[in-house]
Design a protein around this motif. Structure first.
Motif, PDB file in Angstrom:
ATOM      1  N   GLY A 106       0.802  -1.209   0.000  1.00  0.00           N
ATOM      2  CA  GLY A 106       0.000   0.000   0.000  1.00  0.00           C
ATOM      3  C   GLY A 106       0.827   1.246   0.000  1.00  0.00           C
ATOM      4  N   SER A 107       2.183   1.133   0.050  1.00  0.00           N
ATOM      5  CA  SER A 107       3.043   2.317   0.054  1.00  0.00           C
ATOM      6  C   SER A 107       3.429   2.648  -1.362  1.00  0.00           C
ATOM      7  N   SER A 108       3.342   3.904  -1.744  1.00  0.00           N
ATOM      8  CA  SER A 108       3.667   4.313  -3.103  1.00  0.00           C
ATOM      9  C   SER A 108       5.065   4.857  -3.230  1.00  0.00           C
ATOM     10  N   ASP A 109       5.678   5.287  -2.136  1.00  0.00           N
ATOM     11  CA  ASP A 109       6.998   5.898  -2.236  1.00  0.00           C
ATOM     12  C   ASP A 109       8.099   4.993  -1.713  1.00  0.00           C
ATOM     13  N   GLY A 162       7.495   5.712   8.102  1.00  0.00           N
ATOM     14  CA  GLY A 162       6.107   6.160   7.997  1.00  0.00           C
ATOM     15  C   GLY A 162       5.564   6.567   9.330  1.00  0.00           C
ATOM     16  N   GLU A 163       5.891   5.765  10.358  1.00  0.00           N
ATOM     17  CA  GLU A 163       5.403   6.091  11.696  1.00  0.00           C
ATOM     18  C   GLU A 163       5.983   7.399  12.169  1.00  0.00           C
ATOM     19  N   VAL A 213      -6.254   3.594  11.510  1.00  0.00           N
ATOM     20  CA  VAL A 213      -4.857   3.761  11.092  1.00  0.00           C
ATOM     21  C   VAL A 213      -3.941   2.823  11.867  1.00  0.00           C
ATOM     22  N   ALA A 214      -4.163   2.693  13.162  1.00  0.00           N
ATOM     23  CA  ALA A 214      -3.344   1.800  13.976  1.00  0.00           C
ATOM     24  C   ALA A 214      -3.465   0.360  13.495  1.00  0.00           C
ATOM     25  N   ARG A 215      -4.700  -0.048  13.126  1.00  0.00           N
ATOM     26  CA  ARG A 215      -4.912  -1.402  12.626  1.00  0.00           C
ATOM     27  C   ARG A 215      -4.182  -1.627  11.295  1.00  0.00           C
ATOM     28  N   GLU A 216      -4.223  -0.617  10.423  1.00  0.00           N
ATOM     29  CA  GLU A 216      -3.536  -0.733   9.124  1.00  0.00           C
ATOM     30  C   GLU A 216      -2.021  -0.853   9.312  1.00  0.00           C
ATOM     31  N   LEU A 217      -1.475  -0.045  10.255  1.00  0.00           N
ATOM     32  CA  LEU A 217      -0.039  -0.139  10.518  1.00  0.00           C
ATOM     33  C   LEU A 217       0.339  -1.517  11.056  1.00  0.00           C
ATOM     34  N   ARG A 277       2.923  -4.141   9.353  1.00  0.00           N
ATOM     35  CA  ARG A 277       4.070  -4.687  10.085  1.00  0.00           C
ATOM     36  C   ARG A 277       4.093  -6.214   9.991  1.00  0.00           C
ATOM     37  N   GLU A 278       2.937  -6.859  10.119  1.00  0.00           N
ATOM     38  CA  GLU A 278       2.856  -8.311  10.006  1.00  0.00           C
ATOM     39  C   GLU A 278       3.252  -8.772   8.607  1.00  0.00           C
ATOM     40  N   ALA A 279       2.810  -8.019   7.579  1.00  0.00           N
ATOM     41  CA  ALA A 279       3.139  -8.389   6.201  1.00  0.00           C
ATOM     42  C   ALA A 279       4.641  -8.322   5.954  1.00  0.00           C
TER      43      ALA A 279
END
Length: 323
Positions: A234-237, A244-245, A287-291, A295-297
Motif C-alpha cells: 500500500g506504500s507508493s513511495d 512512515g510512523e 490507522v493503527a490497525r492498518e499499521l 508490520r505483520e506483512a
C-alpha cells in the motif's frame, strides 16, 4: 667437474640449469635458453657442440631399443633432432621440456618444473605453480591444458585394476586423467606435495579446509543483497514502516501544535466554523490497525526471504559436493 673448453665457449656466460651424461664423455647441458649436446672426439667424429634453442612449437620423441630421438619443431624454421641413449631419455626430456615451457611463456620466471610424467600419449608436467597436461603423440605442443594451483581446491585418486584416475577439482569443476598403477604412486606423491606446498598446508585435509573457508568468504561477498526489505504493502513511495510512523507522528505533533497555538488577534483562523478537530495518528483505531497489518506483512516477507536464503545456501553446498 670442469667442462670442455669448447663447451665453455659455447655457453657464452650462460648458467647451466641441468647436466646429463650421455655415455662416455658425451654430455647434454640445459641453459635457460638452449640445450647443448656435446660430442667428445672419437674415431669417426671430431669434438663438437650442437645448440637447440628452446623456442620450439613442438617437442616429439621417438624411442628405439637403444637410442631415442628428440625432435624440436620451430615452425617455419624447420626441425632439429638429436639422439640420446634410451635409458637416459627420461633424465633428458625433463630439463629440455622445462626449458621449452619457460621459453614459450607457459611457466613464469622463478617457477620450478618439479616432475615430468609420460604415460603413452599423455604427458603430465608438475611445476611449483601449475599442472600442464598434453594429450597426443607429441610430448608437448601448443595444444595443451594447464591448471594453476591457485584454483585447485581438491585432489582425489580412484584406483582401478589397471590404472588410477586422478581427479583434480579446479574452480568448482572436476578434471580427470588416468595414470598406470605402477606409476600412479609417484604421480600422487609429487602432485599432492606440489599443490599443498603452493597453498602452504600440510595435507589434503588441510587443503580442503582452507579452500572451503575461501569459498564461503567468496559466497558471502557474492550473496545477492535484498536491501532493507520490500516496501510496505500500500506504500507508493517505498518508505519503510518506521519512517512512515515517524513522519505521521511528526505530522500529528505539528498539527496538534497548530491547534493549541494562539491566533494573531483580529484575524480569522479559517477553522472557526469548520468543526475541524485535530487528532494524533495513534488515536485513530483504523490507522493503527492498518499499521499493524503492514508490520505483520513485512515480517512475513522477511521470513520468506530468510527461508529462500537458506535454500540457496543448501543448493550451493550440494552442487559443490557434486550431487
Amino acid at each position: 667437474m670442469s667442462l670442455p673448453e669448447i663447451v665453455q665457449s659455447s655457453l657464452d656466460g650462460e648458467s647451466v640449469a641441468a647436466r646429463v651424461g650421455l655415455g662416455g664423455e658425451d654430455l647434454l647441458l640445459v641453459t635457460p635458453t638452449r640445450t647443448l649436446v656435446y660430442r667428445a672426439e672419437g674415431l669417426l667424429s671430431d669434438e663438437a657442440v650442437e645448440e637447440f634453442p628452446h623456442d620450439a612449437e613442438h617437442v616429439g620423441v621417438s624411442e628405439g631399443r637403444r637410442k631415442a630421438e628428440i625432435t624440436l619443431d620451430y615452425g617455419l624454421d624447420g626441425e632439429r633432432t638429436f639422439s640420446v641413449p634410451t635409458k637416459q631419455l627420461d633424465q633428458v626430456i625433463h630439463p629440455v621440456l622445462a626449458g621449452v615451457l619457460n621459453a614459450r611463456g607457459v611457466t613464469d620466471t622463478g617457477e620450478t618444473v618439479k616432475q615430468t610424467y609420460r604415460f603413452s600419449e599423455l604427458t603430465i608436467v608438475v611445476t611449483s605453480a601449475r599442472l600442464v597436461r598434453h594429450i597426443g603423440e607429441a610430448v608437448w605442443d601448443e595444444e595443451y591444458d594447464e591448471y594453476h594451483f591457485d584454483d585447485v581446491t581438491d585432489l582425489d585418486f580412484e584406483e582401478g585394476s589397471v590404472a588410477t584416475s586422478v581427479v583434480i577439482t579446479v574452480g568448482g569443476r572436476q578434471e580427470r586423467f588416468k595414470a598406470p598403477n605402477d606409476q600412479a604412486r609417484a604421480l600422487r606423491e609429487g602432485l599432492v606435495e606440489a599443490v599443498c606446498t603452493h597453498h602452504g598446508v600440510d595435507g589434503l585435509d588441510d587443503l580442503r579446509a582452507a579452500t572451503a573457508t575461501d569459498d564461503e568468504e567468496d559466497e558471502a561477498e557474492e550473496t545477492v543483497s535484498f536491501g532493507e526489505g520490500p516496501a510496505p504493502l500500500g506504500s507508493s513511495d517505498g518508505a519503510n514502516v518506521d519512517e512512515g510512523e515517524e513522519s505521521e507522528d511528526e505530522s500529528a505533533a505539528t498539527t496538534g501544535a497548530a491547534d493549541t497555538a494562539p491566533v494573531g488577534e483580529g484575524k480569522e483562523s479559517g477553522f472557526d466554523d469548520s468543526g475541524f478537530q485535530s487528532a494524533g495518528v495513534v488515536d485513530d483505531p483504523a490507522v493503527a490497525r492498518e499499521l499493524a497489518e503492514l508490520r505483520e506483512a513485512v515480517e512475513a516477507q522477511n521470513e520468506r526471504l530468510e527461508r529462500q536464503e537458506r535454500t540457496i545456501q543448501q543448493l550451493i553446498e550440494e552442487l559443490r559436493q557434486g550431487r
